[in-house]
Design a protein around this motif. Structure first.
Motif, PDB file in Angstrom:
ATOM      1  N   ASN A 215      41.638  29.854  40.760  1.00  0.00           N
ATOM      2  CA  ASN A 215      41.763  29.157  42.045  1.00  0.00           C
ATOM      3  C   ASN A 215      41.487  30.101  43.209  1.00  0.00           C
ATOM      4  N   ASP A 216      40.959  29.560  44.287  1.00  0.00           N
ATOM      5  CA  ASP A 216      40.695  30.401  45.449  1.00  0.00           C
ATOM      6  C   ASP A 216      41.972  30.977  46.051  1.00  0.00           C
ATOM      7  N   ASN A 217      43.072  30.272  45.880  1.00  0.00           N
ATOM      8  CA  ASN A 217      44.315  30.751  46.502  1.00  0.00           C
ATOM      9  C   ASN A 217      45.179  31.569  45.541  1.00  0.00           C
ATOM     10  N   ALA A 218      44.613  31.974  44.418  1.00  0.00           N
ATOM     11  CA  ALA A 218      45.389  32.771  43.453  1.00  0.00           C
ATOM     12  C   ALA A 218      45.734  34.135  44.052  1.00  0.00           C
ATOM     13  N   ASP A 219      47.033  34.455  44.085  1.00  0.00           N
ATOM     14  CA  ASP A 219      47.453  35.771  44.587  1.00  0.00           C
ATOM     15  C   ASP A 219      47.189  36.832  43.516  1.00  0.00           C
ATOM     16  N   ASP A 220      47.152  38.075  43.942  1.00  0.00           N
ATOM     17  CA  ASP A 220      46.983  39.211  43.043  1.00  0.00           C
ATOM     18  C   ASP A 220      45.837  38.958  42.058  1.00  0.00           C
ATOM     19  N   PHE A 221      44.688  38.746  42.636  1.00  0.00           N
ATOM     20  CA  PHE A 221      43.511  38.387  41.838  1.00  0.00           C
ATOM     21  C   PHE A 221      43.208  39.430  40.755  1.00  0.00           C
ATOM     22  N   VAL A 222      43.262  40.705  41.151  1.00  0.00           N
ATOM     23  CA  VAL A 222      42.934  41.767  40.190  1.00  0.00           C
ATOM     24  C   VAL A 222      43.965  41.804  39.056  1.00  0.00           C
ATOM     25  N   GLY A 223      45.229  41.663  39.411  1.00  0.00           N
ATOM     26  CA  GLY A 223      46.278  41.665  38.391  1.00  0.00           C
ATOM     27  C   GLY A 223      46.117  40.504  37.428  1.00  0.00           C
ATOM     28  N   LEU A 224      45.775  39.347  37.972  1.00  0.00           N
ATOM     29  CA  LEU A 224      45.564  38.168  37.125  1.00  0.00           C
ATOM     30  C   LEU A 224      44.372  38.376  36.190  1.00  0.00           C
ATOM     31  N   ALA A 225      43.288  38.869  36.769  1.00  0.00           N
ATOM     32  CA  ALA A 225      42.076  39.089  35.967  1.00  0.00           C
ATOM     33  C   ALA A 225      42.373  40.059  34.823  1.00  0.00           C
ATOM     34  N   THR A 226      43.136  41.098  35.123  1.00  0.00           N
ATOM     35  CA  THR A 226      43.467  42.084  34.082  1.00  0.00           C
ATOM     36  C   THR A 226      44.368  41.453  33.015  1.00  0.00           C
ATOM     37  N   ALA A 227      45.333  40.658  33.460  1.00  0.00           N
ATOM     38  CA  ALA A 227      46.271  40.055  32.500  1.00  0.00           C
ATOM     39  C   ALA A 227      45.550  39.059  31.580  1.00  0.00           C
ATOM     40  N   ILE A 228      44.629  38.282  32.135  1.00  0.00           N
ATOM     41  CA  ILE A 228      43.891  37.329  31.292  1.00  0.00           C
ATOM     42  C   ILE A 228      42.962  38.091  30.347  1.00  0.00           C
ATOM     43  N   ARG A 229      42.352  39.139  30.888  1.00  0.00           N
ATOM     44  CA  ARG A 229      41.439  39.949  30.071  1.00  0.00           C
ATOM     45  C   ARG A 229      42.184  40.541  28.870  1.00  0.00           C
ATOM     46  N   ARG A 230      43.458  40.837  29.066  1.00  0.00           N
ATOM     47  CA  ARG A 230      44.263  41.433  27.997  1.00  0.00           C
ATOM     48  C   ARG A 230      44.406  40.458  26.821  1.00  0.00           C
ATOM     49  N   LEU A 231      44.416  39.188  27.118  1.00  0.00           N
ATOM     50  CA  LEU A 231      44.614  38.183  26.065  1.00  0.00           C
ATOM     51  C   LEU A 231      43.296  37.738  25.429  1.00  0.00           C
ATOM     52  N   ALA A 232      42.212  37.844  26.175  1.00  0.00           N
ATOM     53  CA  ALA A 232      40.919  37.359  25.657  1.00  0.00           C
ATOM     54  C   ALA A 232      40.369  38.332  24.615  1.00  0.00           C
ATOM     55  N   PRO A 233      39.591  37.814  23.659  1.00  0.00           N
ATOM     56  CA  PRO A 233      39.009  38.708  22.646  1.00  0.00           C
ATOM     57  C   PRO A 233      38.166  39.805  23.287  1.00  0.00           C
ATOM     58  N   LYS A 234      38.357  41.025  22.808  1.00  0.00           N
ATOM     59  CA  LYS A 234      37.694  42.170  23.434  1.00  0.00           C
ATOM     60  C   LYS A 234      36.174  42.096  23.298  1.00  0.00           C
ATOM     61  N   ARG A 235      35.702  41.489  22.203  1.00  0.00           N
ATOM     62  CA  ARG A 235      34.247  41.465  21.969  1.00  0.00           C
ATOM     63  C   ARG A 235      33.505  40.549  22.955  1.00  0.00           C
ATOM     64  N   LEU A 236      34.260  39.710  23.645  1.00  0.00           N
ATOM     65  CA  LEU A 236      33.622  38.876  24.677  1.00  0.00           C
ATOM     66  C   LEU A 236      33.615  39.627  25.992  1.00  0.00           C
ATOM     67  N   SER A 237      32.476  39.642  26.641  1.00  0.00           N
ATOM     68  CA  SER A 237      32.379  40.280  27.940  1.00  0.00           C
ATOM     69  C   SER A 237      32.892  39.284  28.993  1.00  0.00           C
ATOM     70  N   ALA A 238      34.068  39.591  29.548  1.00  0.00           N
ATOM     71  CA  ALA A 238      34.716  38.601  30.427  1.00  0.00           C
ATOM     72  C   ALA A 238      34.405  38.864  31.890  1.00  0.00           C
ATOM     73  N   ILE A 239      33.962  37.821  32.567  1.00  0.00           N
ATOM     74  CA  ILE A 239      33.698  37.900  34.009  1.00  0.00           C
ATOM     75  C   ILE A 239      34.716  36.991  34.691  1.00  0.00           C
ATOM     76  N   CYS A 240      35.476  37.562  35.621  1.00  0.00           N
ATOM     77  CA  CYS A 240      36.503  36.772  36.294  1.00  0.00           C
ATOM     78  C   CYS A 240      36.163  36.646  37.777  1.00  0.00           C
ATOM     79  N   LEU A 241      36.083  35.429  38.257  1.00  0.00           N
ATOM     80  CA  LEU A 241      35.761  35.181  39.675  1.00  0.00           C
ATOM     81  C   LEU A 241      36.601  34.028  40.191  1.00  0.00           C
ATOM     82  N   LYS A 242      36.816  34.014  41.516  1.00  0.00           N
ATOM     83  CA  LYS A 242      37.419  32.831  42.114  1.00  0.00           C
ATOM     84  C   LYS A 242      36.343  31.743  42.185  1.00  0.00           C
ATOM     85  N   ARG A 243      36.817  30.516  42.305  1.00  0.00           N
ATOM     86  CA  ARG A 243      35.868  29.397  42.282  1.00  0.00           C
ATOM     87  C   ARG A 243      34.811  29.517  43.382  1.00  0.00           C
ATOM     88  N   SER A 244      35.257  29.933  44.556  1.00  0.00           N
ATOM     89  CA  SER A 244      34.303  30.025  45.674  1.00  0.00           C
ATOM     90  C   SER A 244      33.393  31.252  45.557  1.00  0.00           C
TER      91      SER A 244
END
Lengths: 271, 234
Positions: B40-69
């Motif tokens: 979401n565009d209004n997600a706080d602590d964007f970097v922290g969220l991206a890192t936390a989600i990346r931690r759960l996603a399979p490592k072999r997938l190259s994960a790109i995290c962006l806000k909707r906008s």
């Protein structure tokens, strides 16, 4: 002890090697700290140079191989100079230099203070790029931001990063330090030479955490073998924070003072 | 494409659902598969969220995290990862929605894909010649020259094809598709000769002098390839 005279002697020898190519060499240009007269003996790279060649030199196979031999002799000369040597020089044909130069580096040749002519003709006033409006270079800031975010969050997400993970992470921070401030300026339509990019960005975006940004940009000069994992993690976090702050500042400036919507519309299409 | 188990998907979505907009998995034949995480565009602590989600996603997938906008950033050219230029095409046209809103149509494409070829060529001229060609030749790494130039040629072909709106290419098909789109004798000869040199350099025990000569020739053919593409980029 390495002195400025050692650099001068090395440059002289380098020009001597290329002199044997005669008219095939249109110009030898120098850029970087040596060209700016800011040599840090023992730290400055020995020679950031660009060789501009006559257009026919690459096209004809029989002329290209002797040319490669001379260029490799030039590389060996630099590598064995005893001075810091990070990478070989650039080579362009005159047509490429004048019509298809990387837009990111045009200021280096447009502004006299950032480069100088070591030999041959001064072709710098004719340097140009195909991307006359710099749109793609301006857009590159946002691509690099997404890339930094992708690489560094991946590094921070893993408790036991592998050696390739660490290498990728260090490369990303180095790229940030080298290019991100300059690309931020470009994104806002301000062309800069890399050497002045950080100071220009700090002036252009007043809200930046200057101390943190300078520390991140300085990291690329460190010998990375001795950096601990804790330091690497801290540096990754600072880099991410600096990248996000720059990103916010650039978009804010473009939205408030630039024409954000038309900038985007010129670059992308939603079909 | 690499699998994301229902358990992992459930873990990610349940933990981050209010801030998570979408998860899209997409193939990239030359790079390995990717996962686009949209917040979401209004997600706080964007970097922290991206890192936390990346931690759960399979490592072999190259994960790109962006806000909707910020999805437009997928269509911005990264000069330091030039092989990613086709990413927006793969997300839009071949991505699989795993969860959430279908944002695939919100990922834009380049307005002027023909300009990408000039951009790519300018970067190649600026960086490949010194950092790759001269550096490897000076280190007598002749075999690496063949392999590396083949990779760079492939990347250039992919960008040249984007200029003609052709994005769906694979390692096994790209040369033929390129020659169909850019049907000149020069390109055919360059690709044939370069591939022959690559195979010869990799097989048997060629002499050092032959290896050096073949590396020089491979470099010259690469220069001719660049020169050929210029005609279309200018």
């Amino acid at each position: 002890m390495i002195t400025i005279a050692d650099y001068e002697k090395c440059i002289e020898g380098f020009c001597h090697i290329f002199a044997k190519l005669g008219e095939s060499v249109v110009a030898i240009l120098l850029y970087g700290s040596v060209a700016r007269g800011r040599i840090r003996p023992g730290q400055s790279d020995v020679l950031d140079a660009t060789i501009v060649l006559a257009d026919s030199e690459i096209r004809e196979e029989r002329r290209f191989y002797p040319l490669l031999d001379v260029m490799l002799e030039g590389c060996n000369h630099l590598a064995h100079s005893g001075l810091p040597y990070k990478h070989p020089f650039h080579y362009y044909t005159q047509d490429e230099f004048c019509n298809a130069h990387d837009a990111f580096y045009l200021q280096t040749y447009k502004v006299d203070a950032f480069s100088k002519v070591l030999a041959g003709r001064d072709v710098r006033p004719t340097v140009n790029t195909i991307d006359a409006d710099f749109l793609l270079t301006r857009g590159s800031f946002f691509a690099l931001r997404a890339f930094i975010l992708q690489t560094l969050t991946a590094f921070l997400a893993h408790s036991a990063p592998t050696r390739p993970d660490i290498h990728q992470m260090i490369t990303a921070i180095r790229r940030f330090g080298l290019y991100m401030p300059a690309l931020a300026c470009f994104a806002c339509g301000v062309e800069v030479d890399i050497s002045t990019a950080l100071d220009t960005a700090i002036k252009l975006f007043p809200g930046l955490d200057e101390e943190r940004l300078r520390r991140v940009c300085e990291f690329r000069r460190r010998a990375h073998q001795n950096v601990t994992m804790d330091e690497l993690r801290a540096m990754a976090e600072w880099t991410l924070a600096s990248a996000e702050q720059l990103h916010y500042s650039v978009t804010d400036l473009l939205k408030n003072y630039g024409n954000w919507q038309s900038f985007l519309e010129e670059l992308v299409v939603y079909e | 494409m690499p699998h994301i188990s229902p358990e992992v998907l459930s873990l990610i979505t349940s933990r981050f659902e209010p801030k998570l907009v979408s998860l899209v998995r997409f193939p990239r034949p030359f790079l390995g598969d990717g996962l686009l995480i949209t917040l979401n565009d209004n997600a706080d602590d964007f970097v922290g969220l991206a890192t936390a989600i990346r931690r759960l996603a399979p490592k072999r997938l190259s994960a790109i995290c962006l806000k909707r906008s910020e999805l437009y950033q997928l269509a911005m050219p990264n000069p330091y990862a030039i092989e990613t230029l086709s990413t927006p095409y793969w997300v839009r046209n071949a991505g699989t929605l795993l969860w959430g809103d279908d944002i695939r149509s919100e990922v834009p494409l380049y307005k002027h894909p023909n300009r990408l070829l000039a951009f790519h060529l300018e970067k190649t001229i600026h960086r490949t010649r010194n950092h790759f060609i001269l550096a490897l030749l000076a280190a007598d790494r002749y075999r690496d020259i063949h392999v590396g130039l083949a990779r760079k040629r492939t990347q250039l072909m992919a960008t040249a094809l984007l200029a003609k709106s052709i994005w769906e290419v694979y390692p096994s098909t790209i040369s033929q598709i390129f020659l169909d789109a850019y049907n000149t004798k020069d390109f055919r000869d360059i690709l044939t000769d370069s591939n022959k040199l690559l195979l010869e350099a990799q097989g048997g025990r060629p002499s050092p002098s032959w290896l050096k000569h073949s590396a020089y020739r491979s470099v010259w053919l690469f220069e001719m390839f660049i020169r050929g593409l210029w005609r279309y980029a200018k």
